[in-house]
Design an enzyme around this catalytic site. Structure first.
Site, mmCIF file in Angstrom:
data_model
loop_
_atom_site.group_PDB
_atom_site.id
_atom_site.type_symbol
_atom_site.label_atom_id
_atom_site.label_comp_id
_atom_site.label_asym_id
_atom_site.label_seq_id
_atom_site.Cartn_x
_atom_site.Cartn_y
_atom_site.Cartn_z
ATOM 1 C CE1 TYR A 229 -10.757 8.764 13.618
ATOM 2 C CE2 TYR A 229 -11.238 10.886 12.659
ATOM 3 C CZ TYR A 229 -11.294 9.513 12.611
ATOM 4 O OH TYR A 229 -11.901 8.900 11.529
ATOM 5 C CG LEU B 146 -3.095 3.077 -3.637
ATOM 6 C CD1 LEU B 146 -4.586 3.065 -3.931
ATOM 7 C CD2 LEU B 146 -2.325 2.322 -4.729
#
Length: 346
Positions: free
Chosen positions: A58, A217
């Site tokens: 990351y 979502l």
């Protein structure tokens, strides 16, 4: 968060919060303000989140450095998880992967960036079929014995790979993986077929990633409104470009789910997270906020219980075991990607 909400991490005996704070969006891939990222981590911990998940890849170590800074003075209160596998160099092909050489070297870098002397869950970020799983488990077992890691985990393994790792650990007397991180959301339910039942069979803790389906979502998409422009559309068009047929089908499902959430008096975020947490195999769902506002919108889901009729409606919108877009699986077996692996060479 009360003690009633703690959940079991498989059969480890460790108790975890329903939400895990994923930190992929802290650093160059998302929020570049380190101080704000630290505040978001502290807010999550103050709200009762006790699992923090990161990875060396990351922002190539930047996320781990931010996590290390945030956990000063609070390290013992956290189940700290990180991962290895992703390429940490554009030039050296050996700075990545699942080899003993890399595992033994990279754990030291992660420990340094995280400012800790041990990692609670050290996870194989993706399978690497060309690396013998015994090679990887052997290196990880040595790290457990040295006290540098407490548990071994995997991420986005196929059911057969989960079983193979358990079999090899038993036969070769290695430490076995005790957790799995699969992609799981209402829009990506394929893991309900085999991955989650296999994890239950072997007593693995399950930490699903992308329960909000990469932002689909999050409540941003509403019927009759233009779809918002996202930087993910450029980075991952297969998953996020709304013009593709697969993603148009996802969009229709999102509209129906938003209507259902409105009828149930819930945010779509809480509907999506609560759905993932309903599965008996799931230990804790990984959220990945970039801002404080995003974090706040996801906290409190442990208070949400979805009625049976709402769960049945979800099954009608996206049937059990269905992943609408294959790009959301997170891992493509080489046998499907490389034609030479499924054809006789002539």
């Amino acid at each position: 968060m009360t003690t009633d909400h703690w959940r079991s991490l498989g059969t480890t005996g460790v108790r975890v919060s329903p939400l895990t704070l994923g930190t992929m969006m802290f650093g160059a891939w998302g929020n570049t303000d380190h101080a704000e990222s630290v505040r978001i981590i502290h807010r999550a911990l103050d709200a009762g989140v006790n699992v923090v998940d990161t990875a060396d890849v990351y922002a190539r170590g930047e996320s781990e450095e931010i996590v290390g800074r945030a956990l000063k003075g609070r390290r013992d209160d956290v189940v700290l998880a990180t991962k290895f596998h992703g390429a940490m160099s554009d030039d050296d092909p050996n700075q990545g992967g699942n080899s003993r050489r890399w595992v033994i070297r990279e754990v030291e870098s992660s420990l340094r960036r995280l400012q800790t002397d041990h990692i609670d869950i050290y996870q194989v970020h993706r399978p690497r079929p060309e690396a013998d799983i015994d090679e990887t488990l052997g290196a990880l077992s040595d790290l457990v014995r040295q006290g540098k890691i407490r548990y071994i985990g995997t991420s986005t393994f196929l059911p057969s790979q989960i079983v193979e790792a358990q079999w090899v650990a038993e036969r070769r007397h290695r430490e076995r993986p005790v957790t799995e991180q699969p992609p799981y959301s209402i829009l990506a339910r394929e893991v309900e077929r085999d991955v989650l039942p296999t994890a239950e069979k072997y007593g693995l803790g399950v930490l699903p990633w992308s329960p909000l389906a990469g932002g689909w979502l999050s409540g941003r998409y509403r019927r009759g409104e233009d779809a918002p422009v996202s930087s993910r559309q450029q980075r991952q068009p297969a998953r996020h470009d709304p013009r593709s047929p697969e993603n148009r089908r996802k969009l229709e499902a999102v509209y129906a789910l938003q209507d259902l959430a409105d009828e149930a008096g819930l945010s779509l975020i809480h509907l999506a997270l609560a759905f993932v947490l309903e599965h008996p195999a799931v230990s804790s769902a990984i959220i990945g906020p970039r801002t404080m506002e995003q974090l706040e919108s996801q906290l409190g889901v442990e208070k949400v219980t979805l009625p049976r009729d709402v769960l049945d409606r979800i099954d009608e919108i996206v049937p059990p075991g269905t992943t609408i877009n294959d790009a959301d699986r997170g891992y493509a077996p080489p046998a499907l990607v490389d034609p030479d692996r499924r054809r006789i060479r002539r």
